[in-house]
Design a protein around this motif. Structure first.
Motif, PDB file in Angstrom:
ATOM      1  N   VAL A  55       0.864  -1.184   0.000  1.00  0.00           N
ATOM      2  CA  VAL A  55       0.000   0.000   0.000  1.00  0.00           C
ATOM      3  C   VAL A  55       0.901   1.234   0.000  1.00  0.00           C
ATOM      4  N   PRO A  56       0.407   2.370  -0.519  1.00  0.00           N
ATOM      5  CA  PRO A  56       1.291   3.535  -0.562  1.00  0.00           C
ATOM      6  C   PRO A  56       1.688   4.009   0.838  1.00  0.00           C
ATOM      7  N   CYS A  57       0.765   3.862   1.786  1.00  0.00           N
ATOM      8  CA  CYS A  57       1.005   4.399   3.131  1.00  0.00           C
ATOM      9  C   CYS A  57       0.193   3.558   4.079  1.00  0.00           C
ATOM     10  N   GLY A  67      -1.493   4.583   6.302  1.00  0.00           N
ATOM     11  CA  GLY A  67      -2.755   5.303   6.450  1.00  0.00           C
ATOM     12  C   GLY A  67      -3.764   4.981   5.358  1.00  0.00           C
ATOM     13  N   ARG A  68      -3.323   4.293   4.291  1.00  0.00           N
ATOM     14  CA  ARG A  68      -4.239   3.902   3.232  1.00  0.00           C
ATOM     15  C   ARG A  68      -5.102   2.705   3.666  1.00  0.00           C
ATOM     16  N   VAL A  69      -4.656   1.992   4.718  1.00  0.00           N
ATOM     17  CA  VAL A  69      -5.334   0.749   5.089  1.00  0.00           C
ATOM     18  C   VAL A  69      -6.689   1.047   5.719  1.00  0.00           C
ATOM     19  N   ASP A  70      -7.709   0.733   4.975  1.00  0.00           N
ATOM     20  CA  ASP A  70      -9.080   0.871   5.432  1.00  0.00           C
ATOM     21  C   ASP A  70      -9.335  -0.258   6.431  1.00  0.00           C
ATOM     22  N   GLY A  86       0.515  10.010   7.778  1.00  0.00           N
ATOM     23  CA  GLY A  86      -0.352   8.863   7.503  1.00  0.00           C
ATOM     24  C   GLY A  86      -0.276   7.801   8.583  1.00  0.00           C
TER      25      GLY A  86
END
Lengths: 148, 666, 297
Positions: free
Chosen positions: A41-43, A45-48, A78
């Motif tokens: 994942v890019p960050c 913080g992208r993890v839903d 993030g």
């Protein structure tokens, strides 16, 4: 503990630190248990949270999220968002019967190949100790094949 | 319908040594939508890449998975390959079966092979949901804004202008020159500071590609790289600078005297003033707080009946060009820029925080910068070092180092870098002014890293007789006309007591006031000491996390003149490199909003670290989120918080990531 | 372990546990008397802590660290049970109590101390100095007789403000608590550099040369700053500064005599109490002449 139990582990790794850290473990020819499946994942913080829930729903025994150390996020903050999300999601999972030890958040930098192997090894070992998921066994006993 | 081709690399024996390639091939063949599989000895080699191109054409592939080394290694290579084959470069995924498989599980071929199959499955599941992405081209304004007119900002502005681009320099003081203009001499060469600085100031002011706004401040900043919109507030000078010739009659005749900020209270200026004789522009401003006529106007406005103060207006009466404009107000205007260079510099630490040193209590306890003004030939004493209390020539001068540096208790844990050097310079200069002066320097360590710096501090000791005492000062107090300095010589482990005529506190550097507010306007970060933060402390020292915003000089951390100049030039090159393009190509992996699903809760705007999400009103009246692709960096924070799943991240969409998760252990 | 009322404002606090300490019951009686009388006049109720014991003073902590924490720990525990903030007037008692409550935050130390005193410490009292208490209600002080024209050198000594990270009731180098109070009382606090200089502490018998040297400098500086008297908040500082002035004159030849009074005596004076009530006539360097010359005695 189930005999010969091999936990299934999903790892969401941020592209800038932890994914690079995992690569570093490879280029340094370190070794860790092959149970982990890595999703880039890019960050962190992208993890839903839904990704995590989905992974458990698909039968994961443990989910690891790894991001940059506090203060090092490529996108400045993030990882802090993920840390807050983690603090909320972990007790929630515990509440539905997925022990909090099955969900981990770790900081691994791009240079920490060693640390990445340690994290994966200790997490896999911990999951091995925990054994198969109790909630799934419970559902299986009731004839439910897959959690909804 | 996706037609996926999977290309598995042996990487010599790097992968094939611990992964059973044949089994992976076989498994991949059975994965959904996979229509073609093949393996290569080295997929990244020319024949390997040619093989991909041929297979794409021969089998009408519209998606490609390369199972090989890390995407951090060759993703770009293979994107180019598929592009050459006529596909959009983003219809490619890499399955990392080397760094994250064969190399870490070489002891267990069975499980390494299993894992490789899973890794390929993830990539296949993802690539099936990839779609064409296109880089966007954004136009840019080839014009730079430099904030701060100290030496670093001056250098940056000159270099950009000389590279052929327009520059606007905004300085909040009435003159450019910054701290360097206040210095008498510079270390280690003892060049006269004004002699080397003022020609640059003049060059800047006369440059046909430079526009100078002094006595002005940046009020707000909108936009993104290539397209900044900046509001500048020109503070009212009450003097028309178009007609003013800078003849100087007004400031020579103005009767109101106030302590000079430029001379740090060591001298006085008038209410209409230029900060120093070589100021640029050499045109005055009126200090409205102290101007007698302004005071009179305020008195009249207050409606009090007491005795009226004098009206004065001497400057207006004497001005040969009628340039005094009492009606002038602050003026705000907007300018467009492609790049911004922040060079806001430093201010000196306020030594009154140290109660034991008595700064502010005893007139003869002064700061290093105040001593510069006393030594400067164009300073308030004409270069004669006279102590403030009685104008006597000091014979014994004590220096105290690290005042506001290297002191956790004062929240200044860092070294200010220049103080050791300027103390040595002062010791040399004072001896040159008066051979009878004896300097004592209390230091913690002598930090003289830099070309010819160590030699310089040696000279201060060996040729100019400065006595260096290692230790801190515990107290300074007045006894008669002398200052008694109590301290410790930690090398002999004894307390020392000195009777001094003048004490100079080597005050450290701290970021200029207002820099935090500016950083917030620019959306760039600052550290716990309020210094601005570089994109990378080693490799990107003049860039920030925000594209198109660069840093130069002491706003980043304590710097001396050569470092600040070098940084100014470095930042200028970054800006010029940006301007060498006719448009800016953006990374297409940015966030996108599905306006039909967006409920307008705007949580995304709160989490976005780059302020890349704004709002747009739809024709039906709904307000929805809108992503500025020039600002978006593709972190995906917005996508993770969106409650209605209306905002998504190209390249890492919800669909793609869910597909990866659900493909596991099938 | 809880620390009772660690956050409440002092201004609203009416009653305090009072820790007089040994000195205030003996050589510094005038401090005790003036503190009690002034507090009464200010409506501050001081309840002497029942069964208080020595804080360890200067001896305990220079010989045995554990003893230095255990002695005040017992007092802190008692005060914790009473439930009121514990106010100390003596700077040494204050310092020892404050540092001990800091040390007790450490679990290992607390366990060790509990075995020493044979009691479990569940709650300790918040430790404050009398100056802080008075400062918290500065605006409400009903000044009856302003100390006009009296120039006072406020002397804090070492212990009220140091060590900075454990005690810190004010700036460690240029404290203002007492200066504010003195100004409120109508007097003029002088600016001087020796507010927190050491007076020689417990050394007057062992090393009188050091004490005389240090005291001489403090007195001389106070005089040079134009002070009519020195105000102190510590019995030890008082005794060093007050009792050696004749010796200092003999040794250094200059007349450095300055009366040394407790801040509570100045406070009481401004509140309308008499010289005799406040024991202002009990000092060796008599402050009465200078007070009379200003019409204050």
């Amino acid at each position: 503990m189930a005999v010969g139990f091999e936990p299934r582990v999903v790892g969401f790794l941020c592209n800038w630190c932890s994914y690079a850290g995992a690569d570093m473990a490879g280029t340094s020819r370190m070794s860790y248990p092959p149970n982990i499946r890595i999703i880039r994942v890019p960050c962190s913080g992208r993890v839903d949270p839904l990704f995590v829930v989905k992974a458990f729903q698909m039968g994961a025994d443990g989910v690891l999220i790894a991001g940059c150390h506090p203060g090092d996020c490529h996108y400045t903050e993030g990882n802090y968002h993920m840390r807050r999300r983690f603090a909320l999601l972990q007790p929630f999972l515990d509440y539905v019967g997925i022990e909090k030890e099955r969900f981990r958040l770790e900081w691994v930098s791009a240079s920490e190949g060693k640390r990445f192997t340690q994290v994966v090894t200790s997490f896999t070992e911990q999951l091995r100790q925990l054994g198969p998921r109790k909630d799934r066994e419970l559902m299986a006993a009731k004839g439910v094949q897959r959690a909804v | 319908m996706a037609r996926i081709g999977v290309f598995i690399c042996h990487c010599g024996s790097n992968i094939a040594g611990s992964v059973d390639i044949a089994r992976v091939l076989e498994a991949a063949r059975k994965m959904p939508q996979v229509v073609y599989v093949e393996d290569n000895k080295y997929t990244c080699s020319d024949p390997g890449q040619a093989s991909i191109r041929n297979a794409v054409k021969a089998h009408r592939l519209n998606r490609v998975v390369v199972a090989a080394c890390s995407p951090r290694m060759h993703e770009k290579t293979f994107r180019k390959t598929v592009e050459q084959a006529g596909l959009n470069p983003f219809l490619l995924e890499i399955a990392n079966i080397r760094e994250q498989d064969s190399w870490v599980h070489s002891d267990d071929k069975e499980r390494a092979t299993e894992k490789a199959i899973e890794i390929v499955r993830l990539a296949v599941a993802k690539v099936a949901r990839n779609y064409e992405l296109y880089a966007r081209q954004i136009s840019l304004t080839k014009r730079a804004l430099v904030i701060g007119g100290g030496i670093s900002g001056i250098q940056a502005a000159l270099d950009i202008a000389n590279a052929g681009h327009e520059v606007v320099l905004v300085e909040r003081e009435p003159t450019i020159g910054g701290r360097m203009a206040q210095l008498d001499k510079t270390f280690p060469t003892l060049d006269c500071s004004a002699c080397i600085l003022t020609p640059k100031m003049v060059e800047l002011a006369q440059h046909n590609r430079v526009v100078l706004f002094t006595y002005a401040e940046v009020q707000s900043i909108k936009g993104f790289v290539g397209n900044f919109e900046v509001e500048v507030r020109q503070k009212a000078r009450k003097v028309n600078h178009t007609t003013c010739t800078g003849c100087g009659t007004c400031w020579q005749k103005c009767p109101e005297k106030v302590p000079s900020e430029f001379d740090l209270g060591m001298g006085q200026r008038t209410a209409i003033y230029i900060p120093f004789p070589q100021a640029v522009p050499t045109k005055p401003v009126i200090d409205t707080e102290h101007c007698r006529y302004m005071k009179y106007q305020r008195f009249v406005a207050s409606g009090e009946e007491d005795k009226k103060p004098p009206q004065c207006r001497v400057c207006e009466k004497l001005c040969p060009t009628g340039s005094i404009d009492w009606e002038e107000q602050d003026r705000v205007f907007t300018e467009k820029f492609g790049a911004i260079i922040v060079a806001t510099g430093y201010q000196t630490f306020d030594a009154s925080a140290y109660g034991e040193y008595g700064a502010g209590m005893y007139p003869d306890v002064i700061s290093g910068l105040q001593l510069e003004r006393l030594m400067c030939a164009s300073g308030p004493t004409g270069g004669e070092v006279k102590r403030p209390s009685d104008g006597a020539h000091p014979k014994t001068v004590v220096f105290v180092s690290c005042v506001g540096s290297r002191d956790e208790a004062k929240c200044r844990p860092y070294c200010s870098k220049v103080c050791c050097m300027y103390m040595a310079k002062h010791a040399i200069m004072l001896r040159e002014h008066d051979p009878e002066v004896q300097c004592y320097i209390f230091y913690i360590d002598i930090r003289a890293g830099g070309k010819a710096y160590e030699e310089f501090t040696r000279r201060a000791q060996e040729e100019y007789g400065a006595i260096y005492l290692r230790g801190r000062i515990s107290k300074i107090y007045q006894e008669g006309k002398k200052l008694v300095v109590l301290g410790e010589d930690s090398l002999i482990g004894r307390p020392v007591e000195l009777s001094a005529d003048l004490v100079v506190l080597a005050t450290g550097m701290e970021p200029s006031s207002g820099v935090v507010e500016l950083a917030q306007k620019l959306n760039i970060s600052y550290d716990t000491n309020q210094f601005l933060v570089e994109a990378h402390p080693k490799l990107r020292p003049v860039e920030t996390q925000s594209d198109g915003i660069f840093l130069a000089g002491a706003c980043v951390g304590p710097r001396d003149i050569p470092d600040s100049v070098a940084q100014g030039s470095a930042a200028a090159v970054k800006a010029a490199a940006l301007f060498s393009q006719d448009y800016i190509t953006t990374d297409p992996m940015t966030a996108m909003v599905d306006i039909s699903r967006c409920t307008g809760c705007l949580l995304c705007t709160q989490v976005c670290p780059f302020k890349a999400i704004s709002t747009q009103a739809l024709r039906d009246g709904r307000v929805v989120a809108s992503v500025n692709e020039g600002l978006c960096k593709g972190c995906g924070l917005c996508a993770a918080v969106c409650r209605s799943k209306a905002i998504d991240l190209r390249g890492f969409t919800n669909q793609q990531l869910f597909a990866e998760v659900t493909s596991l252990w099938q | 372990m809880k620390q009772a009322e660690s956050t409440g404002t002092l201004a609203g606090q009416k009653a305090f546990s009072y820790f007089p300490g040994c000195s205030l019951h003996s050589t510094a009686r005038e401090y005790d008397v003036s503190a009690r009388l002034s507090c009464e006049a200010l409506g501050i109720e001081l309840k002497e802590l029942e069964g208080w014991a020595c804080c360890g003073a200067s001896s305990a902590h220079s010989t045995n660290e554990l003893l230095a924490v255990s002695l005040p720990a017992r007092d802190l525990k008692r005060a914790g049970e009473v439930g009121l903030p514990l106010v100390a007037a003596c700077a040494m008692c204050f310092s020892r109590l404050k540092i001990a409550s800091h040390e007790l935050q450490n679990n290992d130390m607390r366990k060790l101390v509990q075995t020493v005193i044979g009691q479990e410490i569940q709650k300790t009292a918040r430790v404050v100095h009398l100056l802080e208490v008075v400062d918290s209600r500065l605006d409400a002080i009903p000044v009856k007789k302003p100390l006009t024209e009296l120039k006072v050198a406020c002397y804090y000594g070492c212990l009220l403000v140091r060590p900075r990270e454990k005690v810190a009731i004010d700036d460690a180098e240029n404290p203002q608590l007492m200066d504010r109070l003195v100004r409120k009382l109508g007097a003029e606090p002088v600016a001087w550099a020796f507010k927190t200089e050491c007076c020689g502490a417990g050394l007057p018998l062992a090393r009188p040369d050091i004490v005389l040297k240090l005291c001489h400098r403090i007195l001389a500086q106070a005089r040079q700053a134009g002070a009519d008297c020195i105000a102190v908040a510590c019995p030890e500082c008082h005794s060093n500064l007050d009792t050696h002035q004749e010796e200092i004159r003999a040794r250094y030849g200059d007349d450095a005599r300055v009366p040394v009074v407790y801040f509570t005596q100045l406070l009481g004076l401004a509140l309308g109490l008499s010289v005799q009530q406040l024991h202002l006539d009990k000092h060796l360097t008599d402050p009465v002449p200078v007070l009379s010359s200003k019409g204050l005695a």
